[in-house]
Design an enzyme around this catalytic site. Structure first.
Site, PDB file in Angstrom:
ATOM      1  N   HIS A   1       0.845  -1.205   0.000  1.00 24.89           N
ATOM      2  CA  HIS A   1       0.000   0.000   0.000  1.00 24.89           C
ATOM      3  C   HIS A   1       0.872   1.244   0.000  1.00 24.89           C
ATOM      4  O   HIS A   1       2.089   1.148   0.064  1.00 24.89           O
ATOM      5  CB  HIS A   1      -1.005  -0.024   1.170  1.00 24.89           C
TER       6      HIS A   1
ATOM      7  N   HIS B   1       1.441   3.964   1.976  1.00 25.26           N
ATOM      8  CA  HIS B   1       1.999   4.734   3.091  1.00 25.26           C
ATOM      9  C   HIS B   1       3.522   4.866   2.986  1.00 25.26           C
ATOM     10  O   HIS B   1       4.208   3.927   2.585  1.00 25.26           O
ATOM     11  CB  HIS B   1       1.598   4.102   4.431  1.00 25.26           C
TER      12      HIS B   1
ATOM     13  N   ASP C   1       5.981   4.887   5.039  1.00 26.43           N
ATOM     14  CA  ASP C   1       6.895   3.956   5.721  1.00 26.43           C
ATOM     15  C   ASP C   1       6.979   2.608   4.990  1.00 26.43           C
ATOM     16  O   ASP C   1       7.726   1.721   5.385  1.00 26.43           O
ATOM     17  CB  ASP C   1       6.496   3.766   7.199  1.00 26.43           C
ATOM     18  N   HIS C   2       6.214   2.461   3.902  1.00 22.31           N
ATOM     19  CA  HIS C   2       6.271   1.244   3.080  1.00 22.31           C
ATOM     20  C   HIS C   2       6.867   1.503   1.700  1.00 22.31           C
ATOM     21  O   HIS C   2       7.154   0.560   0.969  1.00 22.31           O
ATOM     22  CB  HIS C   2       4.872   0.638   2.926  1.00 22.31           C
TER      23      HIS C   2
ATOM     24  N   HIS D   1      -7.302  -1.198   5.599  1.00 25.39           N
ATOM     25  CA  HIS D   1      -6.304  -0.245   6.117  1.00 25.39           C
ATOM     26  C   HIS D   1      -6.175   0.914   5.131  1.00 25.39           C
ATOM     27  O   HIS D   1      -6.256   2.078   5.509  1.00 25.39           O
ATOM     28  CB  HIS D   1      -4.979  -0.976   6.314  1.00 25.39           C
TER      29      HIS D   1
ATOM     30  N   ASP E   1      -0.016  -3.951   6.249  1.00 25.69           N
ATOM     31  CA  ASP E   1      -0.674  -3.474   7.474  1.00 25.69           C
ATOM     32  C   ASP E   1      -2.118  -3.957   7.564  1.00 25.69           C
ATOM     33  O   ASP E   1      -2.974  -3.278   8.146  1.00 25.69           O
ATOM     34  CB  ASP E   1      -0.644  -1.930   7.532  1.00 25.69           C
TER      35      ASP E   1
ATOM     36  N   HIS F   1       4.763  -4.550  10.902  1.00 23.05           N
ATOM     37  CA  HIS F   1       5.103  -3.851  12.150  1.00 23.05           C
ATOM     38  C   HIS F   1       5.216  -4.790  13.345  1.00 23.05           C
ATOM     39  O   HIS F   1       4.463  -5.757  13.463  1.00 23.05           O
ATOM     40  CB  HIS F   1       4.051  -2.770  12.461  1.00 23.05           C
TER      41      HIS F   1
HETATM   42 ZN   LIG Z   1       2.896   0.645   8.126  1.00 26.04          ZN
HETATM   43 ZN   LIG Z   2       0.016   1.589   6.508  1.00 28.38          ZN
END
Ligand SMILES: [Zn+2]
Ligand SMILES: [Zn+2]
Length: 264
Positions: A60, A62, A64-65, A116, A138, A176
Protein backbone atom coordinates in the site's frame (compact mmCIF):
# COMPACT_ATOMS: atom_id res chain seq x y z
CA UNK A 1 18.65 -23.61 -20.45
CA UNK A 2 18.91 -26.10 -17.59
CA UNK A 3 16.94 -25.20 -14.52
CA UNK A 4 18.34 -26.74 -11.35
CA UNK A 5 16.08 -27.68 -8.45
CA UNK A 6 15.40 -24.48 -6.58
CA UNK A 7 17.27 -24.18 -3.28
CA UNK A 8 15.33 -23.02 -0.22
CA UNK A 9 14.89 -19.27 -0.04
CA UNK A 10 16.15 -17.26 2.92
CA UNK A 11 13.69 -14.89 4.59
CA UNK A 12 15.07 -11.92 6.55
CA UNK A 13 13.27 -9.27 8.63
CA UNK A 14 15.31 -6.06 8.29
CA UNK A 15 14.37 -3.62 11.09
CA UNK A 16 13.60 -0.04 10.00
CA UNK A 17 12.29 3.10 11.75
CA UNK A 18 10.93 2.35 15.22
CA UNK A 19 8.88 -0.79 14.53
CA UNK A 20 8.88 -1.69 10.80
CA UNK A 21 10.31 -4.84 9.25
CA UNK A 22 11.40 -4.81 5.63
CA UNK A 23 10.99 -8.44 4.54
CA UNK A 24 13.76 -9.60 2.23
CA UNK A 25 13.70 -12.91 0.39
CA UNK A 26 16.82 -14.24 -1.37
CA UNK A 27 18.28 -17.35 -2.98
CA UNK A 28 21.94 -16.55 -2.27
CA UNK A 29 22.30 -14.43 -5.42
CA UNK A 30 19.10 -12.55 -6.10
CA UNK A 31 16.78 -10.77 -3.68
CA UNK A 32 13.29 -9.29 -3.48
CA UNK A 33 12.14 -6.88 -0.79
CA UNK A 34 8.65 -6.03 0.45
CA UNK A 35 7.56 -2.47 1.39
CA UNK A 36 11.01 -0.82 1.63
CA UNK A 37 10.13 2.36 3.53
CA UNK A 38 13.85 3.04 3.87
CA UNK A 39 16.54 2.11 1.32
CA UNK A 40 19.48 2.10 3.75
CA UNK A 41 18.87 -1.22 5.58
CA UNK A 42 18.15 -2.92 2.25
CA UNK A 43 21.33 -1.55 0.65
CA UNK A 44 23.36 -2.64 3.68
CA UNK A 45 21.97 -6.19 3.49
CA UNK A 46 22.53 -6.46 -0.29
CA UNK A 47 26.14 -5.25 0.08
CA UNK A 48 26.91 -7.46 3.07
CA UNK A 49 25.55 -10.62 1.45
CA UNK A 50 26.56 -9.88 -2.15
CA UNK A 51 22.95 -9.95 -3.41
CA UNK A 52 21.38 -8.32 -6.48
CA UNK A 53 17.95 -6.79 -5.93
CA UNK A 54 15.57 -8.07 -8.62
CA UNK A 55 12.21 -6.84 -7.44
CA UNK A 56 10.14 -4.87 -4.96
CA UNK A 57 6.61 -5.76 -3.78
CA UNK A 58 4.44 -2.97 -2.36
CA UNK A 59 1.28 -3.59 -0.33
CA UNK A 60 0.00 0.00 0.00
CA UNK A 61 0.96 3.63 -0.44
CA UNK A 62 2.00 4.73 3.09
CA UNK A 63 5.43 6.41 3.20
CA UNK A 64 6.90 3.96 5.72
CA UNK A 65 6.27 1.24 3.08
CA UNK A 66 7.38 3.10 -0.05
CA UNK A 67 9.95 5.76 1.00
CA UNK A 68 13.00 3.77 -0.16
CA UNK A 69 11.61 2.63 -3.52
CA UNK A 70 13.02 5.37 -5.76
CA UNK A 71 16.56 5.10 -4.38
CA UNK A 72 16.55 1.30 -4.66
CA UNK A 73 15.22 1.37 -8.23
CA UNK A 74 17.81 3.95 -9.27
CA UNK A 75 20.69 1.98 -7.77
CA UNK A 76 19.59 -1.55 -8.74
CA UNK A 77 17.08 -1.34 -11.61
CA UNK A 78 14.70 -3.57 -9.61
CA UNK A 79 11.19 -4.06 -11.00
CA UNK A 80 8.34 -2.77 -8.79
CA UNK A 81 4.85 -4.22 -8.23
CA UNK A 82 2.14 -2.42 -6.27
CA UNK A 83 -1.57 -1.76 -5.82
CA UNK A 84 -3.49 -0.53 -8.86
CA UNK A 85 -5.37 2.37 -7.37
CA UNK A 86 -2.90 4.04 -5.00
CA UNK A 87 -0.36 6.86 -5.46
CA UNK A 88 3.08 5.21 -5.75
CA UNK A 89 6.54 6.06 -7.09
CA UNK A 90 6.54 5.40 -10.87
CA UNK A 91 7.14 3.21 -12.78
CA UNK A 92 5.20 0.42 -11.07
CA UNK A 93 3.42 -2.70 -12.35
CA UNK A 94 -0.15 -2.22 -11.14
CA UNK A 95 -2.02 -5.11 -9.47
CA UNK A 96 -5.60 -5.26 -8.20
CA UNK A 97 -5.88 -8.88 -6.99
CA UNK A 98 -6.15 -12.19 -8.84
CA UNK A 99 -2.83 -11.76 -10.69
CA UNK A 100 0.37 -13.69 -9.99
CA UNK A 101 3.98 -12.46 -9.64
CA UNK A 102 7.01 -14.75 -10.17
CA UNK A 103 9.47 -14.27 -7.31
CA UNK A 104 12.72 -16.26 -7.31
CA UNK A 105 11.12 -19.23 -9.06
CA UNK A 106 7.93 -19.20 -6.99
CA UNK A 107 4.46 -17.99 -7.93
CA UNK A 108 2.96 -15.42 -5.58
CA UNK A 109 -0.77 -14.84 -5.75
CA UNK A 110 -2.00 -11.24 -5.40
CA UNK A 111 -4.88 -10.78 -2.93
CA UNK A 112 -7.11 -7.71 -2.81
CA UNK A 113 -7.42 -6.87 0.92
CA UNK A 114 -8.89 -3.36 1.35
CA UNK A 115 -9.49 -1.88 4.81
CA UNK A 116 -6.30 -0.24 6.12
CA UNK A 117 -6.14 1.58 2.77
CA UNK A 118 -8.67 1.39 -0.07
CA UNK A 119 -6.36 -0.45 -2.47
CA UNK A 120 -4.25 -2.55 -0.09
CA UNK A 121 -3.00 -5.83 -1.60
CA UNK A 122 -1.16 -8.84 -0.14
CA UNK A 123 1.13 -11.45 -1.70
CA UNK A 124 0.81 -15.19 -1.01
CA UNK A 125 3.42 -17.76 -2.07
CA UNK A 126 2.03 -21.28 -1.62
CA UNK A 127 5.07 -23.21 -2.89
CA UNK A 128 7.86 -21.61 -0.84
CA UNK A 129 9.69 -24.07 1.47
CA UNK A 130 9.53 -24.77 4.36
CA UNK A 131 6.03 -23.22 4.53
CA UNK A 132 3.83 -20.85 2.52
CA UNK A 133 4.58 -17.13 2.83
CA UNK A 134 2.13 -14.26 3.24
CA UNK A 135 3.23 -10.64 2.92
CA UNK A 136 0.21 -8.83 4.33
CA UNK A 137 1.52 -5.28 4.94
CA UNK A 138 -0.67 -3.47 7.47
CA UNK A 139 -3.78 -5.66 7.07
CA UNK A 140 -3.10 -8.53 9.50
CA UNK A 141 -0.74 -8.16 12.46
CA UNK A 142 0.17 -10.78 15.01
CA UNK A 143 -2.64 -10.49 17.55
CA UNK A 144 -4.23 -7.57 15.71
CA UNK A 145 -5.14 -5.86 12.45
CA UNK A 146 -4.45 -2.51 10.78
CA UNK A 147 -6.36 0.65 11.52
CA UNK A 148 -9.19 1.46 9.13
CA UNK A 149 -7.85 4.63 7.51
CA UNK A 150 -9.65 4.35 4.16
CA UNK A 151 -11.78 1.21 4.19
CA UNK A 152 -14.89 0.08 6.05
CA UNK A 153 -15.24 -2.54 8.80
CA UNK A 154 -17.11 -4.76 6.29
CA UNK A 155 -14.19 -4.58 3.86
CA UNK A 156 -11.60 -5.33 6.56
CA UNK A 157 -13.62 -8.26 7.94
CA UNK A 158 -13.88 -9.70 4.43
CA UNK A 159 -10.14 -9.17 3.82
CA UNK A 160 -9.24 -10.89 7.11
CA UNK A 161 -11.66 -13.75 6.36
CA UNK A 162 -9.82 -14.41 3.10
CA UNK A 163 -6.39 -14.29 4.77
CA UNK A 164 -7.65 -16.56 7.54
CA UNK A 165 -8.66 -19.16 4.92
CA UNK A 166 -5.03 -19.65 3.78
CA UNK A 167 -3.19 -22.85 4.85
CA UNK A 168 -2.51 -23.47 8.57
CA UNK A 169 1.29 -23.34 8.27
CA UNK A 170 1.36 -20.03 6.37
CA UNK A 171 4.12 -17.77 7.68
CA UNK A 172 2.50 -14.39 8.35
CA UNK A 173 4.95 -11.59 7.51
CA UNK A 174 3.41 -8.39 8.88
CA UNK A 175 5.17 -5.04 8.53
CA UNK A 176 5.10 -3.85 12.15
CA UNK A 177 6.31 -5.15 15.50
CA UNK A 178 3.04 -4.35 17.27
CA UNK A 179 2.65 -7.81 18.79
CA UNK A 180 3.04 -7.08 22.51
CA UNK A 181 0.59 -4.16 22.52
CA UNK A 182 -1.83 -6.16 20.35
CA UNK A 183 -1.64 -9.05 22.82
CA UNK A 184 -2.37 -6.76 25.79
CA UNK A 185 -5.60 -5.84 24.03
CA UNK A 186 -6.32 -9.45 23.01
CA UNK A 187 -6.00 -10.53 26.66
CA UNK A 188 -8.45 -7.85 27.72
CA UNK A 189 -10.92 -9.27 25.17
CA UNK A 190 -10.28 -12.95 25.99
CA UNK A 191 -8.85 -13.20 29.53
CA UNK A 192 -9.50 -16.99 29.63
CA UNK A 193 -7.80 -17.91 26.33
CA UNK A 194 -4.94 -20.21 27.44
CA UNK A 195 -3.19 -20.28 24.01
CA UNK A 196 -3.21 -16.49 24.06
CA UNK A 197 -1.67 -16.31 27.55
CA UNK A 198 1.08 -18.77 26.53
CA UNK A 199 1.79 -16.93 23.28
CA UNK A 200 2.01 -13.57 25.11
CA UNK A 201 4.61 -15.06 27.45
CA UNK A 202 6.55 -16.45 24.47
CA UNK A 203 6.53 -13.08 22.69
CA UNK A 204 7.57 -11.17 25.82
CA UNK A 205 10.62 -13.47 26.08
CA UNK A 206 11.46 -12.92 22.40
CA UNK A 207 11.27 -9.12 22.74
CA UNK A 208 13.30 -9.19 25.98
CA UNK A 209 16.00 -11.03 23.98
CA UNK A 210 15.79 -8.42 21.19
CA UNK A 211 14.20 -10.91 18.75
CA UNK A 212 11.30 -10.23 16.35
CA UNK A 213 7.99 -11.94 17.18
CA UNK A 214 7.43 -12.34 13.42
CA UNK A 215 6.73 -14.12 11.19
CA UNK A 216 3.73 -15.55 12.98
CA UNK A 217 1.85 -18.66 11.81
CA UNK A 218 -1.72 -18.56 10.57
CA UNK A 219 -3.13 -21.45 12.64
CA UNK A 220 -1.76 -19.73 15.76
CA UNK A 221 -3.32 -16.39 14.75
CA UNK A 222 -6.69 -18.12 14.45
CA UNK A 223 -6.27 -19.20 18.10
CA UNK A 224 -5.15 -15.87 19.56
CA UNK A 225 -6.04 -12.92 17.29
CA UNK A 226 -9.39 -11.37 18.33
CA UNK A 227 -9.81 -9.84 14.85
CA UNK A 228 -9.78 -13.34 13.30
CA UNK A 229 -12.04 -14.57 16.13
CA UNK A 230 -14.78 -11.94 16.12
CA UNK A 231 -17.43 -14.64 15.52
CA UNK A 232 -16.42 -16.72 18.57
CA UNK A 233 -18.54 -16.71 21.72
CA UNK A 234 -15.58 -15.75 23.91
CA UNK A 235 -14.63 -12.64 21.88
CA UNK A 236 -18.30 -11.58 21.80
CA UNK A 237 -18.60 -12.09 25.56
CA UNK A 238 -15.48 -9.95 26.13
CA UNK A 239 -16.79 -7.25 23.84
CA UNK A 240 -20.18 -7.19 25.60
CA UNK A 241 -18.44 -6.03 28.80
CA UNK A 242 -17.64 -2.81 26.86
CA UNK A 243 -20.64 -2.62 24.51
CA UNK A 244 -23.61 -4.09 26.41
CA UNK A 245 -26.12 -3.40 23.61
CA UNK A 246 -24.00 -5.21 20.98
CA UNK A 247 -26.03 -6.96 18.27
CA UNK A 248 -25.09 -10.31 16.68
CA UNK A 249 -24.33 -8.75 13.30
CA UNK A 250 -20.83 -9.85 12.21
CA UNK A 251 -19.83 -6.48 10.78
CA UNK A 252 -21.20 -4.56 13.79
CA UNK A 253 -19.24 -6.86 16.12
CA UNK A 254 -16.04 -6.41 14.11
CA UNK A 255 -16.52 -2.62 13.99
CA UNK A 256 -17.07 -2.46 17.77
CA UNK A 257 -13.96 -4.58 18.37
CA UNK A 258 -11.83 -2.29 16.17
CA UNK A 259 -13.32 0.77 17.94
CA UNK A 260 -12.45 -0.65 21.35
CA UNK A 261 -8.86 -1.27 20.20
CA UNK A 262 -8.62 2.32 18.89
CA UNK A 263 -9.27 3.70 22.36
CA UNK A 264 -7.57 0.91 24.36
ZN1 LIG B 1 2.90 0.65 8.13
ZN1 LIG C 1 0.02 1.59 6.51
Amino acid sequence: MTVTASSPLTLLALPAFSDNYLWLLHDGRHAWVVDPGDAAPVRACLDEQGLTLQGILLTHHHADHTGGVQELVQSTGAVVYGPAYETLPEPVHRLSGGETVEVLGHTFEVLDVPGHTAGHIAYFGASVAPAPLLFCGDTLFSGGCGRLFEGTPAQMLDSLDRLSALPDTTRVCCTHEYTLSNLRFARAVEPDNAELAAYAQHCEALRAAGQPTLPSQLDLERQINPFLRSRTASVRAGLKTQVPDLTDDDVAVFAALREWKNRF
